[in-house]
Design a protein around this motif. Structure first.
Motif, PDB file in Angstrom:
ATOM      1  N   THR A  10       0.860  -1.175   0.000  1.00  0.00           N
ATOM      2  CA  THR A  10       0.000   0.000   0.000  1.00  0.00           C
ATOM      3  C   THR A  10       0.898   1.227   0.000  1.00  0.00           C
ATOM      4  O   THR A  10       1.480   1.585   1.027  1.00  0.00           O
ATOM      5  CB  THR A  10      -0.933   0.005   1.219  1.00  0.00           C
ATOM      6  OG1 THR A  10      -1.702  -1.209   1.224  1.00  0.00           O
ATOM      7  CG2 THR A  10      -1.870   1.195   1.182  1.00  0.00           C
ATOM      8  N   VAL A  11       1.010   1.879  -1.159  1.00  0.00           N
ATOM      9  CA  VAL A  11       2.052   2.876  -1.388  1.00  0.00           C
ATOM     10  C   VAL A  11       1.528   4.287  -1.107  1.00  0.00           C
ATOM     11  O   VAL A  11       0.434   4.664  -1.543  1.00  0.00           O
ATOM     12  CB  VAL A  11       2.566   2.786  -2.848  1.00  0.00           C
ATOM     13  CG1 VAL A  11       3.584   3.892  -3.133  1.00  0.00           C
ATOM     14  CG2 VAL A  11       3.181   1.411  -3.096  1.00  0.00           C
ATOM     15  N   THR A  15       4.603  12.783  -4.027  1.00  0.00           N
ATOM     16  CA  THR A  15       5.180  13.487  -5.167  1.00  0.00           C
ATOM     17  C   THR A  15       4.512  13.053  -6.461  1.00  0.00           C
ATOM     18  O   THR A  15       4.310  13.857  -7.388  1.00  0.00           O
ATOM     19  CB  THR A  15       6.695  13.250  -5.240  1.00  0.00           C
ATOM     20  OG1 THR A  15       7.299  13.752  -4.040  1.00  0.00           O
ATOM     21  CG2 THR A  15       7.320  13.937  -6.444  1.00  0.00           C
ATOM     22  N   ASN A  16       4.162  11.787  -6.553  1.00  0.00           N
ATOM     23  CA  ASN A  16       3.556  11.241  -7.760  1.00  0.00           C
ATOM     24  C   ASN A  16       2.053  11.013  -7.621  1.00  0.00           C
ATOM     25  O   ASN A  16       1.451  10.269  -8.410  1.00  0.00           O
ATOM     26  CB  ASN A  16       4.269   9.945  -8.142  1.00  0.00           C
ATOM     27  CG  ASN A  16       5.710  10.193  -8.551  1.00  0.00           C
ATOM     28  OD1 ASN A  16       5.974  10.860  -9.542  1.00  0.00           O
ATOM     29  ND2 ASN A  16       6.658   9.679  -7.758  1.00  0.00           N
ATOM     30  N   GLY A  17       1.449  11.639  -6.616  1.00  0.00           N
ATOM     31  CA  GLY A  17       0.000  11.581  -6.467  1.00  0.00           C
ATOM     32  C   GLY A  17      -0.532  10.231  -6.048  1.00  0.00           C
ATOM     33  O   GLY A  17      -1.716   9.924  -6.295  1.00  0.00           O
ATOM     34  N   VAL A  18       0.293   9.418  -5.393  1.00  0.00           N
ATOM     35  CA  VAL A  18      -0.138   8.074  -4.971  1.00  0.00           C
ATOM     36  C   VAL A  18      -0.453   8.115  -3.477  1.00  0.00           C
ATOM     37  O   VAL A  18       0.427   8.373  -2.652  1.00  0.00           O
ATOM     38  CB  VAL A  18       0.959   7.031  -5.268  1.00  0.00           C
ATOM     39  CG1 VAL A  18       0.514   5.651  -4.790  1.00  0.00           C
ATOM     40  CG2 VAL A  18       1.297   7.018  -6.752  1.00  0.00           C
ATOM     41  N   VAL A  54       3.949   1.303   2.404  1.00  0.00           N
ATOM     42  CA  VAL A  54       5.202   1.528   1.687  1.00  0.00           C
ATOM     43  C   VAL A  54       5.369   3.022   1.427  1.00  0.00           C
ATOM     44  O   VAL A  54       4.480   3.667   0.871  1.00  0.00           O
ATOM     45  CB  VAL A  54       5.227   0.754   0.354  1.00  0.00           C
ATOM     46  CG1 VAL A  54       6.520   1.024  -0.409  1.00  0.00           C
ATOM     47  CG2 VAL A  54       5.057  -0.746   0.617  1.00  0.00           C
ATOM     48  N   MET A  55       6.507   3.569   1.839  1.00  0.00           N
ATOM     49  CA  MET A  55       6.830   4.981   1.627  1.00  0.00           C
ATOM     50  C   MET A  55       8.259   5.100   1.096  1.00  0.00           C
ATOM     51  O   MET A  55       9.063   4.170   1.252  1.00  0.00           O
ATOM     52  CB  MET A  55       6.735   5.774   2.938  1.00  0.00           C
ATOM     53  CG  MET A  55       5.357   5.907   3.536  1.00  0.00           C
ATOM     54  SD  MET A  55       5.401   6.952   5.027  1.00  0.00           S
ATOM     55  CE  MET A  55       3.666   6.963   5.474  1.00  0.00           C
TER      56      MET A  55
END
Length: 551
Positions: A10-11, A15-18, A54-55
């Motif tokens: 689960t990300v 920065t990438n809009g996730v 997940v980060m």
């Protein structure tokens, strides 16, 4: 070398809009890469991340982990490490632990919390070699440091003479010669004045520094302008005058205004956010609402907080006048040193007791006010000014306070009984999301630093990843990651350091050509300024250096 595959986590990658999407990450050759197209790609390892958070790897943009003052702090406080340590194992050295561990223990401590990048916040040019030796021996992290200029004789002379050409060339030469990353200002002009026999610092922003005829306002504005002209990736990094003094919020606000629209990053802002009368300690209260209103309206300003935690800590600062002030206030043992023609340092053991001491309680609350009242999380970074406000291993507790309003109310109830009269904290019900935590601990500091491959998990990013076991007890969740990956290598597994590897050094190249060197030499000769014979760093002894070029 094959792929490392992190499957179905689960990300959270702001920065990438996730924001909490289930994704599989492919890592290869120290980078995040696109999923391979071949039928049977070479895979070295798969990790099932199903159910895990997940980060990107954490980025601490303001801490103290290298150089002489840190080592003096280690020598002064053996009791902080007496009963703690990390035993040697296969692939791992033994290391001291505690509040201010050894270089080895520092790398293990940051990585064990999920941090993969750390920037030391204050190194004098004459001590850059020492700092590089320490950073070379600090494993598991990519790192860099900021170079001190706010009390430099050469800088103040050129500002007085309005020689911006020479100022720009000097900053560029110094940063390049020392393999440093950013321009740092500490108590501009105040440190230099205090080093004279008067033992007085400069308290007013427009008060001239004796012997130089320039004010703190001129120092800040000229350095900020020079940083922008050089197009350095990070703004001038400012530690204001009057740190820790009641009523210093006025100085902080005027310093922000002094930027004149130039970029400025304000360090450990909590320590500069107090109302009250310097001569009346009972008047001490938070002035965060007034300051945060200004910051919210001015996009040229970014901050890190400098929060405090209850318990033992160690003052490690380039602001010797403040160390002297604390020594008189507390009676604690104290150390100071003069960086010739450049800077100073102060080191003093301390303890925060917000449950008993009203001033400490206000400091604890003011930090949380900054986090909770800042509208744009992209312009605020988590920091404790490690180890000043508390060690980096206390970050999970702050995260818990930000994410859980009920937990925060319980903590407020344990603080000094009159705290509510000095702060708005009890009226704030905002709760941070996991995505916002990812911003202030990863994405935002990377963006502020201009580190385009850090703080995110997009294609081409450095393969720095932290994997947490989700829990409503956020302290437990963030203090022991399940896995940590640095440059595509698994360095933490089941919460334990598994292998020792070494990261790279971040430095800037301001694009100074050989034609500018005579300009520097000319002004050194005319001003009879020290030549810094051992100033330049021999690049072959630095290990892997990642140079960030300016445009």
């Amino acid at each position: 070398m094959g792929y490392l595959v992190l499957e179905n986590g689960t990300v959270h990658d702001p920065t990438n809009g996730v924001d909490g999407e289930v994704q599989t990450l492919w890592l290869k050759d120290s980078k995040v890469v696109a999923p391979p197209t071949e039928n049977q790609p070479p895979i070295d390892r798969r990790i099932d991340c199903r159910g895990y958070v997940v980060m990107p790897g954490g980025v601490d943009m303001h801490c103290h982990i290298a150089g002489p003052k840190v080592n003096i702090g280690r020598q002064m406080t053996p009791e902080y490490r007496r009963d703690e340590g990390i035993p040697r194992s296969e692939g791992r050295r033994s290391a001291s632990g505690g509040l201010l561990p050894s270089t080895v223990g520092t790398g293990y401590m940051f990585a064990g919390l999920g941090y993969t990048t750390a920037m030391d916040a204050a190194i004098p040019g004459l001590h850059a070699r020492h700092a590089h030796e320490d950073l070379l021996d600090t494993p598991l992290l990519d790192k860099g440091f900021y170079l001190l200029f706010g009390n430099n004789h050469f800088v103040m002379d050129r500002i007085r003479e309005e020689r911006t050409d020479c100022l720009d060339a000097y900053l560029a030469w110094a940063l390049s010669s020392t393999s440093a990353y950013a321009v740092k200002v500490v108590n501009p002009g105040g440190v230099e004045n205090w080093k004279h026999i008067s033992r007085k610092t400069v308290q007013q922003l427009d008060e001239p520094v004796p012997g130089f005829g320039v004010s703190p306002r001129q120092i800040v504005r000229n350095l900020a302008a020079s940083v922008d002209r050089l197009q350095l990736p990070h703004a001038v990094h400012i530690h204001c005058n009057n740190l820790g003094v009641p009523g210093n919020s006025e100085t902080t606000l005027r310093t922000m205004e002094a930027l004149g629209g130039h970029r400025g990053h304000f360090a450990h802002t909590q320590f500069h956010s107090y109302a009250g009368d310097e001569n009346d300690p009972a008047s001490f209260r938070s002035a965060v609402p007034e300051l945060v209103e200004y910051v919210n309206e001015h996009e040229n300003i970014t901050i890190d907080v400098g929060h405090v935690n209850p318990g033992q800590t160690l003052g490690v600062t380039g602001d010797a006048p403040f160390g002297y002030f604390l020594s008189k206030l507390t009676g604690n043992r104290w150390y100071a040193a003069d960086g010739e023609l450049e800077s100073s340092c102060g080191v003093i053991p301390m303890e925060f007791q917000p449950q008993k001491v009203l001033v400490h309680a206000v400091q604890w609350a003011a930090a949380l006010e900054w986090y909770l009242m800042m509208k744009d999380p992209w312009r605020i970074a988590m920091s404790s000014d490690h180890p000043n406000g508390g060690a980096v291993f206390r970050y999970p507790e702050i995260i818990h306070l930000l994410m859980d309003a009920a937990f925060r109310r319980e903590a407020i109830a344990r603080m000094h009984k009159t705290l509510g009269d000095r702060t708005m904290l009890a009226d704030l019900d905002r709760e941070y999301s996991l995505n916002e935590i990812a911003i202030i601990t990863r994405a935002a500091p990377a963006k502020m630093l201009g580190l385009t491959t850090k703080g995110h998990l997009g294609i081409g990013a450095d393969a720095d990843v932290t994997i947490y076991t989700p829990s409503l007890n956020r302290t437990e969740m963030f203090q022991r990651p399940r896995y940590v990956v640095q440059a595509g290598r698994v360095i933490v597994e089941d919460g334990e350091i598994g292998r020792e590897v070494f990261g790279k050094l971040f430095a800037v190249n301001p694009g100074m050509d050989d034609g500018q060197l005579p300009v520097i030499q000319k002004w050194f000769d005319e001003a009879h300024t020290i030549r810094f014979r051992n100033f330049a760093i021999e690049k072959q002894h630095l290990g892997e250096v990642h140079t960030v070029a300016t445009s």
